[in-house]
Structures are given as structure tokens and as C-alpha cells.
Write an enzyme that holds these catalytic residues in place. Structure first.
Site, short mmCIF file in Angstrom:
data_model
loop_
_atom_site.label_atom_id
_atom_site.label_comp_id
_atom_site.label_asym_id
_atom_site.label_seq_id
_atom_site.Cartn_x
_atom_site.Cartn_y
_atom_site.Cartn_z
N HIS A 1 -50.74 54.22 -56.61
CA HIS A 1 -51.81 54.49 -55.63
C HIS A 1 -53.07 55.06 -56.28
O HIS A 1 -53.90 55.66 -55.60
CB HIS A 1 -51.40 55.54 -54.56
CG HIS A 1 -50.44 55.03 -53.54
ND1 HIS A 1 -49.53 55.86 -52.95
CD2 HIS A 1 -50.25 53.82 -53.01
CE1 HIS A 1 -48.81 55.17 -52.08
NE2 HIS A 1 -49.23 53.92 -52.10
N ARG B 1 -38.81 54.10 -48.32
CA ARG B 1 -38.35 54.62 -49.62
C ARG B 1 -37.95 56.09 -49.48
O ARG B 1 -38.61 56.85 -48.77
CB ARG B 1 -39.45 54.49 -50.67
CG ARG B 1 -39.60 53.10 -51.21
CD ARG B 1 -40.79 52.96 -52.12
NE ARG B 1 -41.83 52.17 -51.49
CZ ARG B 1 -43.10 52.13 -51.89
NH1 ARG B 1 -43.50 52.85 -52.92
NH2 ARG B 1 -43.97 51.38 -51.26
N ARG C 1 -55.06 43.77 -57.21
CA ARG C 1 -54.38 45.06 -57.36
C ARG C 1 -53.05 44.80 -58.05
O ARG C 1 -52.26 43.94 -57.62
CB ARG C 1 -54.12 45.67 -55.99
CG ARG C 1 -53.35 46.95 -56.12
CD ARG C 1 -52.76 47.40 -54.84
NE ARG C 1 -52.06 48.67 -55.02
CZ ARG C 1 -51.18 49.15 -54.17
NH1 ARG C 1 -50.93 48.51 -53.06
NH2 ARG C 1 -50.59 50.29 -54.40
N GLU D 1 -59.28 50.81 -50.50
CA GLU D 1 -58.79 50.33 -51.80
C GLU D 1 -59.46 49.02 -52.20
O GLU D 1 -59.72 48.79 -53.37
CB GLU D 1 -57.27 50.15 -51.75
CG GLU D 1 -56.54 51.48 -51.77
CD GLU D 1 -55.05 51.35 -51.56
OE1 GLU D 1 -54.65 51.10 -50.41
OE2 GLU D 1 -54.30 51.48 -52.53
N ASN E 1 -54.73 42.13 -52.54
CA ASN E 1 -53.83 43.26 -52.65
C ASN E 1 -52.48 42.83 -52.08
O ASN E 1 -52.26 42.90 -50.87
CB ASN E 1 -54.44 44.44 -51.88
CG ASN E 1 -53.59 45.69 -51.93
OD1 ASN E 1 -52.45 45.67 -52.38
ND2 ASN E 1 -54.15 46.79 -51.45
P1 ADP Z 1 -49.81 50.56 -46.81
O1 ADP Z 1 -51.23 50.28 -47.27
O2 ADP Z 1 -49.04 51.45 -47.71
O3 ADP Z 1 -49.06 49.37 -46.32
P2 ADP Z 1 -51.14 51.92 -44.62
O4 ADP Z 1 -52.01 52.87 -45.36
O5 ADP Z 1 -51.75 50.77 -43.91
O6 ADP Z 1 -49.93 51.45 -45.51
O7 ADP Z 1 -50.33 52.80 -43.55
C1 ADP Z 1 -49.29 52.26 -42.78
C2 ADP Z 1 -48.69 53.38 -41.94
O8 ADP Z 1 -49.73 54.00 -41.16
C3 ADP Z 1 -47.65 52.87 -40.97
O9 ADP Z 1 -46.58 53.82 -40.88
C4 ADP Z 1 -48.40 52.85 -39.66
O10 ADP Z 1 -47.56 53.02 -38.57
C5 ADP Z 1 -49.33 54.05 -39.81
N1 ADP Z 1 -50.49 53.93 -38.94
C6 ADP Z 1 -51.56 53.13 -39.10
N2 ADP Z 1 -52.42 53.27 -38.06
C7 ADP Z 1 -51.88 54.18 -37.23
C8 ADP Z 1 -52.28 54.78 -35.99
N3 ADP Z 1 -53.41 54.45 -35.40
N4 ADP Z 1 -51.46 55.69 -35.44
C9 ADP Z 1 -50.29 56.04 -36.04
N5 ADP Z 1 -49.86 55.52 -37.20
C10 ADP Z 1 -50.64 54.61 -37.80
#
Ligand code: ADP
Length: 404
Positions: free
Chosen positions: A185, A246, A94, A390, A13
């Protein structure tokens, strides 16, 4: 080592600033290896991975791009696990955008690659890096005859009605150039939808739900009778909710203003709206939600950003209730923020009390860290947190395509 180790799928991914990978058995859902490269192109690029219960973390280097990070994964992580790797029968990639022509997951061939390439302008941050991942894995593993499958974020949205997917611009922009809402997504929205159908013991085809995937990218989908009938991401993953970097929805005239009044080039504007906006732009400091959670009650920039994030999200939820044909089985939060930040869920549901959404404070605070469960009161419309996966969803889809 597990004697029944077979039919494993390697999932890749590639995101704009991170790479997630995993090797798992989609049938029994056992994960043998999973990992994450973070902070690509920044001063310190890290890789974390876990294999058979052992965790590793290493700095890969400075300003590392996708190609070097993927070579590190292949040379330093996967090649060390030959026992697992030799049982991998397929690789699931992905891919964010399938463009005009691709409507479902596909075995990758030259034609599929061309279609992903043709859709680069619809997902400029994602499709190019998805293609890098495909190229490098095919180069490395073709001799091991592992089949490569592309799983598209856009597939889940193919049945949306044209009332949702058409923009109110001259119709021939759709017929001639494919300008329409495609969504993104989809893998995550579909995965949590299947999970809730099991939890509620309801047939997928009769499920009416609203799913909020809140991560670095964020989107919301309305699913009625098991079919996605609207979603917030549009032609590209830039439209909709406030995201990490974004902007989500803006008045298109802002672009004309930036261009004509501020003399900014289209490339500069695109960079600002995709990489410098959202939570990062509003706060001027961070796109990481941990910052906002910690500082919400203390710093104006954190409060402002979070309040705008929840304002936009609650507006979408309220709008999507109109697509539910008089019954909403569940509202679902997922993604890094949706699963881990009780503050967001509380502030969002507080804005929706007129629609009879009420948070259960205790359940809300105890449902974090990948836990799934109900977070609403017994008199509220049902609200759940469902941990997304995912990689598992992509692995299941990949093996289905290979078996066909
Ligand atoms: P992507 O897959 O789109 O990169 P994620 O689903 O991993 O993103 O989410 C990333 C976001 O989730 C970030 O803003 C991160 O700070 C937040 N995040 C992840 N774990 C925590 C946590 N334990 N507490 C607060 N925010 C979190």
C-alpha cells in the site's frame, strides 16, 4: 473535447478480486475516465465506469476472471474512447511486490517482468494478476507505442531501518532468501503523506505522521521526518491489521496446529488465512464494511468483528507513536473504510484517550464520501481523514519515469 488533451496516463490497478482503471492527466490532475470491475470470480461480475461525466454500469458475466474482464475493458470501454486513448502516452501498472531486487518504479522490460514473477511467492494473490494486466496491455497497445511503467507498493518502504524490517529468525533467512518486512500500500501511504504536508504547510522531510489505510486490505505506516520507519504489512500483505478476508497478525503456531492437528494442507491454510479470515472469518457473513456499520449495535457477530478490528488498529497506533521522536504532526485515516466509516474512527480514538487523541463527533460524522478534513477536537493530537487517490499517485509516478 479538451483541446489541451495530451500527456495522458492510463492506470491499471489489478487487485485480487477487483480491477480499477483510469485515464488522467497527472499534471493538472484531471480525470477523463475511471472505472472498476467488482466481484471477479463471483456469480455476478460487474463493471462501472465514468467517462466525461457520464456514468455506466454493466454486468460482464458470471465467474469472470482477470483476463476476460481486462479484454472487456479494452474492447468495450477503452476502444469507444479513441479521442482520449490516442493521447495516452504511458500506462502505469500498480504492482504490489517488487521482491528482493526492485526498489523503485521502472519502465517495464523482460527483466522487470522476471523480477515481478520471482516475487510471486511474496504476494501470491497480487503479483500474478498484476502480471496478467501487464501482459494484456502490452499485447494490445505496443503498436500504439505507449510506454508501460510498473509502480511498486514496496518502493515506499525501502528506507525502513533494519530494526523494523528484520524478523527475529536466523539472520541468513534474510541474507540468503530475502525474508524481511517489505510492506504494501506504499502508493497510498505516500500520497496521503504528501497531501497532509501541503495541508499543514510542513516540509515533507520534517513530517512526523501515522497513516492508516483501511480498505479491503489494511495497513498502517509510521513516517518520521518524511521517511517510512515501520509498517504493518510484512513479507507479504497478510501480516498486520485485521482485513476484509485476511487474518493479519496471528501466532505462527496456529499454522502448525492446523497442519498437524487438523490435517490441513499448506494450500488450504493459506486459503483460509487469506480468503476466509479477517472480518469475513470473524463474522461468518461478510467482508463488506457496510454490513458491520449497519449491524454494530444489533448483531453480536458485527460488534465482535468491529471491536477486534479497532483493538488491533489502536494497538498499532499506540506502538507507532514511539517512533515519532516526541512529535506527532497528524494521525491519518484513509481507504474505503478509513474515509467512510466514522464508527471505526470513533471506536479507535476512544481507545487512545491516554495518548490525548479525542474525536470531534460532529466533524467525524461530516467527513465521509471522499471528503478530507480534521476530525479531532482542538485539544487533541491532530487527526485527519485524507481521501486517497492511488490512480493519481500512480499516474504521477508513471509520467515522472517516462520523462526521465
Ligand atoms: P480496496 O482498494 O482495498 O479494494 P477500498 O479502499 O475500496 O478497498 O475499501 C473497501 C472497503 O471499504 C469495503 O469493506 C467497503 O465495504 C468499505 N466501504 C467503502 N465505502 C463505504 C461506505 N460508504 N460505507 C461503509 N463502508 C464502505
Amino acid at each position: 473535447m479538451d483541446k489541451k488533451l495530451n500527456n495522458l496516463i492510463l492506470v491499471l490497478n489489478c487487485g485480487s478480486s477487483s480491477i480499477k482503471f483510469a485515464i488522467l492527466n497527472p499534471d493538472n490532475e484531471k480525470k477523463y475516465l475511471s472505472g472498476l470491475v467488482e466481484c471477479l470470480f463471483l456469480s455476478e461480475t460487474y463493471i462501472k465506469w465514468e467517462c466525461l461525466g457520464i456514468k455506466y454500469k454493466k454486468k460482464i458475466g458470471s465467474h469472470i476472471g482477470h483476463e476476460n474482464a481486462l479484454n472487456f475493458i479494452i474492447d468495450q470501454v477503452l476502444s469507444e474512447q479513441q479521442d482520449i486513448l490516442k493521447n495516452v502516452i504511458g500506462i502505469g501498472h500498480r504492482v504490489v511486490h517488487g521482491g528482493i531486487k526492485i526498489k523503485k518504479s521502472m519502465l517495464i522490460d523482460k527483466n522487470v517482468i522476471k523480477n515481478i514473477q520471482d516475487a510471486v511467492s511474496f504476494a501470491p494473490l497480487h503479483n500474478p494478476v498484476n502480471l496478467i494486466g501487464i501482459k494484456i496491455l502490452i499485447e494490445n497497445y505496443t503498436s500504439l507505442s505507449k510506454k508501460n511503467v510498473a509502480v511498486f507498493d514496496t518502493s515506499f518502504y525501502q528506507k525502513m531501518p533494519e530494526t523494523s524490517f528484520l524478523y527475529a529468525i536466523p539472520y541468513n533467512f534474510y541474507t540468503k532468501h530475502g525474508i524481511r518486512r517489505y510492506g504494501a500500500h506504499g502508493t497510498s501511504h505516500q500520497y496521503v503523506a504528501h497531501k497532509i504536508s501541503v495541508i499543514l504547510n510542513k516540509k515533507f522531510s520534517s513530517l512526523n505522521i501515522i497513516t492508516c489505510h483501511l480498505g479491503n486490505g489494511a495497513s498502517i505506516s509510521a513516517i518520521c521526518k518524511g521517511i517510512c520507519v515501520d509498517t504493518s504489512m510484512g513479507l507479504t500483505p497478510l501480516e498486520g491489521l485485521v482485513m476484509g478476508t485476511r487474518s493479519g497478525d496471528i501466532d505462527p503456531s496456529i499454522i502448525f496446529f492446523m497442519n498437524k492437528q487438523l490435517n490441513m494442507s499448506i494450500d488450504e491454510i493459506q486459503m483460509i488465512l487469506t480468503k476466509k479470515s479477517g472480518l469475513l472469518g470473524l463474522s461468518g457473513i461478510s467482508s463488506d464494511f457496510r454490513y458491520f456499520e449497519k449491524n454494530y449495535n444489533f448483531k453480536n457477530n458485527a460488534k465482535r468483528s468491529v471491536d477486534i478490528f479497532c483493538h488491533r488498529l489502536s494497538k498499532y497506533i499506540a506502538a507507532y507513536t514511539t517512533l515519532m521522536e516526541n512529535r506527532l504532526d497528524a494521525l491519518i485515516f484513509t481507504g474505503g473504510i478509513g474515509e467512510n466509516v466514522p464508527l471505526i474512527r470513533e471506536l479507535t480514538l476512544d481507545r487512545l484517550s491516554l495518548l490525548n487523541f479525542k474525536i470531534n463527533i460532529e466533524l467525524n460524522f461530516s467527513t465521509i464520501g471522499g471528503r478530507s478534513g480534521l476530525i479531532s477536537t482542538c485539544t487533541s493530537r491532530p487527526v485527519f481523514v485524507i481521501a486517497t487517490d492511488e490512480e493519481l499517485a500512480i499516474a504521477k509516478e508513471t509520467i515522472n519515469i517516462i520523462r526521465k
